[in-house]
Write a protein that holds these residues in place. Structure first.
Motif, mmCIF file in Angstrom:
data_model
loop_
_atom_site.group_PDB
_atom_site.id
_atom_site.type_symbol
_atom_site.label_atom_id
_atom_site.label_comp_id
_atom_site.label_asym_id
_atom_site.label_seq_id
_atom_site.Cartn_x
_atom_site.Cartn_y
_atom_site.Cartn_z
ATOM 1 N N ALA A 197 1.022 -0.737 -0.279
ATOM 2 C CA ALA A 197 0.412 -0.285 -0.093
ATOM 3 C C ALA A 197 1.177 1.234 0.158
ATOM 4 N N TRP A 198 1.724 1.707 0.366
ATOM 5 C CA TRP A 198 3.014 2.459 1.544
ATOM 6 C C TRP A 198 3.601 2.334 -0.542
ATOM 7 N N TYR A 199 3.613 1.265 -1.419
ATOM 8 C CA TYR A 199 4.339 1.723 -2.792
ATOM 9 C C TYR A 199 3.677 2.482 -3.535
ATOM 10 N N ALA A 200 2.016 1.822 -3.808
ATOM 11 C CA ALA A 200 0.553 2.521 -4.230
ATOM 12 C C ALA A 200 0.582 3.359 -4.211
ATOM 13 N N TRP A 201 0.565 3.737 -2.478
ATOM 14 C CA TRP A 201 0.286 5.572 -2.215
ATOM 15 C C TRP A 201 1.528 6.712 -3.045
ATOM 16 N N VAL A 202 3.051 6.489 -2.564
ATOM 17 C CA VAL A 202 3.617 6.597 -3.782
ATOM 18 C C VAL A 202 3.695 6.998 -5.118
ATOM 19 N N TRP A 203 3.661 5.825 -5.527
ATOM 20 C CA TRP A 203 3.669 5.240 -7.209
ATOM 21 C C TRP A 203 1.726 6.694 -7.671
ATOM 22 N N THR B 129 1.148 9.296 -5.791
ATOM 23 C CA THR B 129 0.998 10.826 -5.565
ATOM 24 C C THR B 129 2.141 11.561 -6.404
ATOM 25 N N THR B 130 2.992 10.613 -6.941
ATOM 26 C CA THR B 130 4.429 10.727 -7.673
ATOM 27 C C THR B 130 3.982 10.541 -8.909
ATOM 28 N N ARG B 131 2.605 10.463 -9.748
ATOM 29 C CA ARG B 131 3.109 10.275 -11.256
ATOM 30 C C ARG B 131 2.899 11.147 -12.575
ATOM 31 N N SER B 132 3.783 11.249 -13.227
ATOM 32 C CA SER B 132 2.960 12.023 -13.823
ATOM 33 C C SER B 132 1.253 12.862 -14.533
ATOM 34 N N ARG B 133 0.821 13.636 -14.337
ATOM 35 C CA ARG B 133 0.145 13.885 -14.566
ATOM 36 C C ARG B 133 -0.555 14.605 -16.076
ATOM 37 N N ARG B 134 -1.889 14.023 -16.324
ATOM 38 C CA ARG B 134 -1.796 14.389 -17.754
ATOM 39 C C ARG B 134 -2.322 15.667 -17.581
ATOM 40 N N VAL B 135 -1.704 16.362 -19.038
ATOM 41 C CA VAL B 135 -1.809 17.593 -18.934
ATOM 42 C C VAL B 135 -3.328 17.940 -19.090
#
Length: 160
Positions: free
Chosen positions: A34-40, A42-48
């Protein structure tokens, strides 16, 4: 005599692990996943998100407004009300905000490297920022705001 199926004297079978250790291990593994999923997440690049195309009359007003603001910054720098460095910074901010307001691209938060590597669409903006960078970050102030402002106003006038 001992029976054939009985253990030898002094031998005791191992105690089985308690079920709580299994569930504790599963809970720890789930927490790590769950920690790794949360980090991924919240830090993934957002679509413009590109806003819908703006109306021509609004684009004309925005162009005139930003060109007037650039002229105002240049006038303040020429009068000595602000430093040349500050003028370069303000013109850079104005151009970036214009691009964001017209096209939805988050140019105010992009570095020159980000602008340059973002593709052909942002090439004019990266050129303006490249012209403004020496005035913003040079060890000594330079009096190049006039030329940089002209380039900035050209981008404002032609951007769509």
């Amino acid at each position: 005599m001992q029976a054939a199926d009985s253990p030898p004297p002094g031998f005791y079978a191992p105690d089985p692990y308690s079920d709580r250790w299994l569930w504790l291990a599963v809970a720890i593994l789930a927490a790590v996943a769950a920690w790794y999923a949360w980090v991924w997440w919240t830090t993934r690049s957002r679509r413009v998100v590109v806003p819908p195309r703006i109306a021509p009359d609004r684009l004309t007003r925005l162009r005139a407004d930003y060109a007037r603001q650039i002229d105002l910054v240049v006038a303040q720098a020429d009068e000595g009300a602000i430093t040349q460095r500050r003028a370069h910074q303000q013109v850079s901010v104005l151009v970036r905000h214009f691009v964001q307001e017209v096209s939805g691209i988050h140019a105010p938060t992009m570095t020159l490297t980000d602008l340059t590597s973002s593709g052909e669409r942002l090439t004019p903006v990266s050129r303006v920022v490249g012209v403004l960078y020496p005035g913003e970050f040079a060890p000594r102030e330079t009096r190049t705001i006039g030329g940089a402002a002209r380039v900035a106003k050209e981008v404002v006038a032609r951007w769509s």
